[in-house]
Structures are given as C-alpha cells and as structure tokens.
Design an enzyme around this catalytic site. Structure first.
Site, PDB file in Angstrom:
ATOM      1  N   TYR A   1      10.174  22.878  24.926  1.00  0.00           N
ATOM      2  CA  TYR A   1       9.301  23.680  24.472  1.00  0.00           C
ATOM      3  C   TYR A   1       7.724  23.124  24.358  1.00  0.00           C
ATOM      4  CZ  TYR A   1      13.503  26.194  23.039  1.00  0.00           C
ATOM      5  OH  TYR A   1      14.614  26.845  22.784  1.00  0.00           O
TER       6      TYR A   1
ATOM      7  N   HIS B   1       9.183  34.126  26.370  1.00  0.00           N
ATOM      8  CA  HIS B   1       9.903  33.003  26.052  1.00  0.00           C
ATOM      9  C   HIS B   1       9.017  31.888  26.651  1.00  0.00           C
ATOM     10  CE1 HIS B   1      13.137  35.290  24.856  1.00  0.00           C
ATOM     11  NE2 HIS B   1      13.044  36.137  25.863  1.00  0.00           N
TER      12      HIS B   1
END
Length: 148
Positions: A24, A101
């Site tokens: 991430y 996302h």
C-alpha cells in the site's frame, strides 16, 4: 456554496503508511485526504471525508450523501469482496461512484478478484496507488460537468 463529493474509505485504511507498506505504500490516509481535497479544489468542489472500520458507518454516510453530494470516491477496503449491504447502499444513494483500490486486487489473492461494488460503480481505478484517488475526483468532476 461549492458542490461536494464524498470521500469514503473503509476498514483498515486508517492504517495506510503503517500496514503492509510493500503493498500500500508509505502515504497515510491524511495524505489521501489532502490529495483529494486539492484535486477537488482544482475543480471548484469541496470534500467530505469519512473513514470507518464499521460497515454500518459507511452505509450511513452514503445514505446521508444522497441528494447532497454530486458523487462518491469509495475505497471499500476488504468490504469490496464481502458486502452486498454496501453495494445496496451505493445503489440507494444514487450517486456516481468511483471505486478505488490502491493495490491491484487482480494481482493478489484469488478472493480479492471479485468486487461486489464494481457493478454499481461509474468507474474502477485499481493499482494506481494513492494517485488513483485524484483520478477518481477528475472522473466525477468531468461526469458532473457534462451534465450526467
């Protein structure tokens, strides 16, 4: 008064920058909100940002946004793959919604490759990292300016 978009982030996104940075990245949720607000300002828009680890809070935010916001940037986190209730809330809100996302779920575990939310989304941005949120704002602003 400027028109508004809803920035909605689901479970565990409050841990951005700390949780699995190899997937991430190192940017935080505050960085995401700052980016989205800057991009929205460029389009003459304001942002209401909500993050919750609780599905019902996300649903309530969508319900409140119906009729008051021009669209939603939504990163549902893990609820992407499990929540019919969140899908129903997106539909009920009747807001153009861009699903975001940070990572590419199609390059990850098999269970992450299905999104309950995508059928109700105006667009889906996956794997573009945090900049994907900015692209989502651009999509909503363009959609709104075209009068759709």
């Amino acid at each position: 008064m400027a028109e508004r978009i809803l920035l909605l982030n689901g479970p565990n996104l409050n841990m951005l920058g700390q949780r699995e940075p190899e997937i991430y990245g190192h940017e935080t949720l505050d960085d995401v909100v700052t980016l989205v607000r800057k991009r929205a300002t460029d389009h003459g828009l304001k942002v209401d940002a909500v993050q919750s680890n609780h599905e019902g809070d996300l649903i309530d935010a969508l319900h409140r946004a119906r009729g008051t916001h021009l669209g939603c940037v939504l990163n549902p986190g893990g609820l992407t793959h499990t929540s019919v209730a969140l899908l129903d809330a997106v539909k009920a809100a009747e807001l153009p919604t861009v699903e975001v996302h940070i990572s590419n779920p199609h390059a990850r575990e098999e269970f992450r490759r299905h999104s309950y939310l995508s059928p109700a989304a105006k667009a889906v941005i996956a794997g573009a990292g945090v900049p994907g949120y900015g692209f989502a704002v651009d999509i909503l602003a363009t959609h709104h300016n075209e009068g759709h």
